[in-house]
Design an enzyme around this catalytic site. Structure first.
Site, PDB file in Angstrom:
ATOM      1  N   TYR A  99      11.113   9.126   1.425  1.00 60.59           N
ATOM      2  CA  TYR A  99      11.326   8.122   0.597  1.00 60.59           C
ATOM      3  C   TYR A  99      11.949   8.380  -0.702  1.00 60.59           C
ATOM      4  CZ  TYR A  99       7.910   5.792   3.552  1.00 60.59           C
ATOM      5  OH  TYR A  99       7.109   5.289   4.756  1.00 60.59           O
ATOM      6  N   ALA A 156       2.964  -0.383   5.020  1.00 60.11           N
ATOM      7  CA  ALA A 156       2.593  -0.684   6.397  1.00 60.11           C
ATOM      8  C   ALA A 156       1.897  -2.030   6.954  1.00 60.11           C
ATOM      9  CB  ALA A 156       1.381   0.409   6.505  1.00 60.11           C
ATOM     10  N   ARG A 189      12.946   4.650  12.652  1.00 61.00           N
ATOM     11  CA  ARG A 189      11.727   5.527  12.673  1.00 61.00           C
ATOM     12  C   ARG A 189      10.725   5.336  14.058  1.00 61.00           C
ATOM     13  NH1 ARG A 189       9.193   5.241   6.919  1.00 61.00           N
ATOM     14  NH2 ARG A 189       7.974   6.768   7.796  1.00 61.00           N
ATOM     15  N   ASN A 199       8.033  -5.403  -0.417  1.00 64.90           N
ATOM     16  CA  ASN A 199       8.018  -4.456   0.462  1.00 64.90           C
ATOM     17  C   ASN A 199       6.277  -4.351   0.631  1.00 64.90           C
ATOM     18  OD1 ASN A 199       7.742  -2.098   1.806  1.00 64.90           O
ATOM     19  ND2 ASN A 199       9.047  -0.859   0.314  1.00 64.90           N
ATOM     20  N   PRO A 241       0.786  -1.276  -0.097  1.00 62.00           N
ATOM     21  CA  PRO A 241      -0.018  -0.010   0.065  1.00 62.00           C
ATOM     22  C   PRO A 241       0.851   1.360   0.122  1.00 62.00           C
ATOM     23  CG  PRO A 241      -0.084  -1.072   2.223  1.00 62.00           C
ATOM     24  CD  PRO A 241       0.419  -2.092   1.066  1.00 62.00           C
ATOM     25  N   ASN A 242       0.282   2.287  -0.769  1.00 58.77           N
ATOM     26  CA  ASN A 242       0.775   3.508  -0.866  1.00 58.77           C
ATOM     27  C   ASN A 242       2.221   3.669  -1.656  1.00 58.77           C
ATOM     28  OD1 ASN A 242      -1.159   4.850   0.857  1.00 58.77           O
ATOM     29  ND2 ASN A 242      -0.356   3.757   2.278  1.00 58.77           N
ATOM     30  N   HIS A 300      12.781  -2.578   2.530  1.00 64.95           N
ATOM     31  CA  HIS A 300      11.974  -1.279   2.775  1.00 64.95           C
ATOM     32  C   HIS A 300      13.047  -0.361   2.371  1.00 64.95           C
ATOM     33  CE1 HIS A 300       9.313  -3.176   5.295  1.00 64.95           C
ATOM     34  NE2 HIS A 300       9.950  -3.855   5.970  1.00 64.95           N
ATOM     35  N   ARG A 358       5.184  11.076  -2.714  1.00 66.60           N
ATOM     36  CA  ARG A 358       5.036  10.648  -1.196  1.00 66.60           C
ATOM     37  C   ARG A 358       6.158  10.944  -0.397  1.00 66.60           C
ATOM     38  NH1 ARG A 358       4.583   4.508   1.160  1.00 66.60           N
ATOM     39  NH2 ARG A 358       4.068   5.313   3.235  1.00 66.60           N
ATOM     40  N   GLU A 373      12.660  -9.680   2.638  1.00 64.64           N
ATOM     41  CA  GLU A 373      11.908  -8.353   3.175  1.00 64.64           C
ATOM     42  C   GLU A 373      12.727  -7.107   2.870  1.00 64.64           C
ATOM     43  OE1 GLU A 373      11.112  -8.148   7.185  1.00 64.64           O
ATOM     44  OE2 GLU A 373      10.209  -6.125   7.048  1.00 64.64           O
TER      45      GLU A 373
HETATM   46  C1  DQA Z   1       8.032   1.306   3.904  1.00 66.02           C
HETATM   47  C2  DQA Z   1       8.275   1.521   5.429  1.00 66.02           C
HETATM   48  C3  DQA Z   1       6.721   1.235   6.365  1.00 66.02           C
HETATM   49  O1  DQA Z   1       6.924   1.596   7.620  1.00 66.02           O
HETATM   50  C4  DQA Z   1       5.684   2.349   5.386  1.00 66.02           C
HETATM   51  O2  DQA Z   1       4.457   2.024   6.050  1.00 66.02           O
HETATM   52  C5  DQA Z   1       5.779   2.111   4.102  1.00 66.02           C
HETATM   53  C6  DQA Z   1       7.005   2.129   3.273  1.00 66.02           C
HETATM   54  C7  DQA Z   1       9.444   1.423   3.379  1.00 66.02           C
HETATM   55  O3  DQA Z   1       9.783   1.152   2.148  1.00 66.02           O
HETATM   56  O4  DQA Z   1      10.448   2.204   4.011  1.00 66.02           O
HETATM   57  O5  DQA Z   1       4.679   2.210   3.619  1.00 66.02           O
HETATM   58  O6  DQA Z   1       7.776  -0.220   3.831  1.00 66.02           O
END
Ligand code: DQA
Length: 147
Positions: A23, A77, A107, A74, A10-11, A100, A18, A98
């Protein structure tokens, strides 16, 4: 050639606009292109998928079994909330890295817990788009591809 599914949650479709202070300015299309070109250099092929929906991500993980040799995820959240995605990864028994963009451990405390981490072969966080190429390198090493 071994195929890897690169899944974004998501997102992450909003990357580029964003929270660029967190990011960066790289877009999801940039990351997917980077994954494709890097994979080709190390003897992997890549399929990419992004969804804002937990069930769609789970369906993609299920469908990867028998099609892909491993996963790069990835989960956004959902990393911090989704036992269902963790269970899906455990169920398909595919090596999973995994990923990020940000260093989730530096964070907010709620980002420090990852359900995925317990079923992944490892976690790469904090290197922006490079986190994805590092994940592909790690997966290739795990699979013995290009060795
Ligand atoms: C994320 C880190 C997560 O905490 C966040 O909710 C994201 C992006 C990252 O790539 O740094 O959506 O996965």
């Amino acid at each position: 050639m071994s195929s890897v599914l690169v899944l974004n949650g998501p997102n992450l479709n909003l990357l580029g606009t964003r929270q660029p202070e967190v990011y960066g300015s790289v877009t999801l299309a940039d990351i997917e292109g980077l994954c494709r070109s890097h994979a080709a250099q190390i003897g992997l092929t890549v399929e990419t998928m992004q969804s804002n929906h937990e069930g769609a991500l789970i369906d993609a993980i299920h469908a990867a079994r028998g099609t892909h040799a491993g996963l790069v995820i990835n989960a956004g959240a959902y990393t911090h909330t989704s036992i269902a995605i963790m269970d899906a990864v455990a169920s398909v028994e595919l090596p999973t890295v995994e990923v990020h963009l940000s260093n989730i451990h530096a964070r907010e405390p709620f980002r420090h817990r990852s359900y995925l981490a317990s079923v992944a072969i490892g976690q790469i966080a904090g290197f922006g788009a490079t986190s994805y190429t590092l994940a592909l390198d790690a997966l290739a090493a795990h699979l013995g591809v290009g060795a």
